[in-house]
Design a protein around this motif. Structure first.
Motif, PDB file in Angstrom:
ATOM      1  N   ASP A 142       0.841  -1.181   0.000  1.00 56.27           N
ATOM      2  CA  ASP A 142       0.000   0.000   0.000  1.00 56.27           C
ATOM      3  C   ASP A 142       0.888   1.246   0.000  1.00 56.27           C
ATOM      4  O   ASP A 142       1.787   1.348   0.829  1.00 56.27           O
ATOM      5  CB  ASP A 142      -0.838  -0.050   1.291  1.00 56.27           C
ATOM      6  CG  ASP A 142      -1.994   0.913   1.291  1.00 56.27           C
ATOM      7  OD1 ASP A 142      -2.100   1.711   0.343  1.00 56.27           O
ATOM      8  OD2 ASP A 142      -2.788   0.869   2.249  1.00 56.27           O
TER       9      ASP A 142
ATOM     10  N   HIS B  56      -8.686  -0.739   7.152  1.00 55.33           N
ATOM     11  CA  HIS B  56      -8.994  -1.575   5.989  1.00 55.33           C
ATOM     12  C   HIS B  56     -10.304  -2.328   6.109  1.00 55.33           C
ATOM     13  O   HIS B  56     -10.630  -2.857   7.174  1.00 55.33           O
ATOM     14  CB  HIS B  56      -7.867  -2.597   5.772  1.00 55.33           C
ATOM     15  CG  HIS B  56      -6.619  -1.980   5.251  1.00 55.33           C
ATOM     16  ND1 HIS B  56      -5.369  -2.361   5.669  1.00 55.33           N
ATOM     17  CD2 HIS B  56      -6.429  -1.000   4.336  1.00 55.33           C
ATOM     18  CE1 HIS B  56      -4.453  -1.639   5.023  1.00 55.33           C
ATOM     19  NE2 HIS B  56      -5.071  -0.804   4.217  1.00 55.33           N
TER      20      HIS B  56
ATOM     21  N   ASP C 271      -9.496   1.003   1.564  1.00 56.31           N
ATOM     22  CA  ASP C 271      -9.113   1.909   2.647  1.00 56.31           C
ATOM     23  C   ASP C 271     -10.333   2.644   3.168  1.00 56.31           C
ATOM     24  O   ASP C 271     -11.227   2.972   2.398  1.00 56.31           O
ATOM     25  CB  ASP C 271      -8.140   2.975   2.119  1.00 56.31           C
ATOM     26  CG  ASP C 271      -6.775   2.396   1.793  1.00 56.31           C
ATOM     27  OD1 ASP C 271      -6.495   1.262   2.216  1.00 56.31           O
ATOM     28  OD2 ASP C 271      -5.999   3.105   1.118  1.00 56.31           O
TER      29      ASP C 271
HETATM   30 ZN   LIG Z   1      -4.589   0.611   2.760  1.00 57.40          ZN
END
Ligand SMILES: [Zn+2]
Ligand SMILES: [Zn+2]
Length: 158
Positions: free
Chosen positions: A91, A99, A110
């Protein structure tokens, strides 16, 4: 889904600036690995990143991509998440976030929450070890998978 061009640019310039400040070399291959991750919000695994970088940079080796990801993670330039027993996912969003993990397709999305960011970590955790970071992982079925299941259910009933 992809990250907007403006946000990708912001992430890339933050990355080069941090590398410069810390005296880290920004090689072409490192840059390509980071750029690939910065343009994605699907938390790809190393293999996916390798395939995508190779499409543009045929000479890159798998080993280079894996080592680059580990090096960037060690520097805190990318973050790594482990989910559902699968391979590590990466990420480029290093801002505090949490998450949502789909248990059907494995997609990681996200989300932000100041309330969760402010959640105090119990004192008892400190006796277990030094805390580096904390984030909340919510699991469920994503809306794409839920819609697919609904459609499949309708077809079966007909
Ligand atoms: Zn993330
Ligand atoms: Zn899903």
């Amino acid at each position: 889904m992809t990250v907007s061009r403006a946000e990708t640019r912001r992430r890339v310039s933050r990355f080069t600036e941090t590398c410069r400040r810390r005296g880290l070399k920004v090689t072409h291959q490192r840059m390509e690995v980071f750029r690939e991750l910065a343009a994605s919000d699907e938390h790809p695994d190393a293999e996916t990143i390798y395939e995508r970088v190779r499409a543009r940079l045929p000479t890159v080796s798998r080993d280079t991509v894996y080592r680059t990801l580990s090096a960037l993670e060690a520097q805190g330039l990318v973050s790594r998440t482990d989910v559902l027993g699968g391979p590590a996912r990466y990420d480029a969003n290093t801002a505090p976030h949490h998450h949502f993990v789909c248990t059907a397709c494995g997609r990681i999305s996200d989300f932000r929450s100041e309330a969760l960011d402010a959640l105090p970590i119990p004192r008892s955790v400190e006796s277990l070890g030094r805390i580096e970071s904390a984030h909340v992982q919510v699991r469920g079925v994503c809306s794409t998978c839920a819609a697919r299941k609904r459609r499949a259910g309708r077809r079966r009933r007909r």
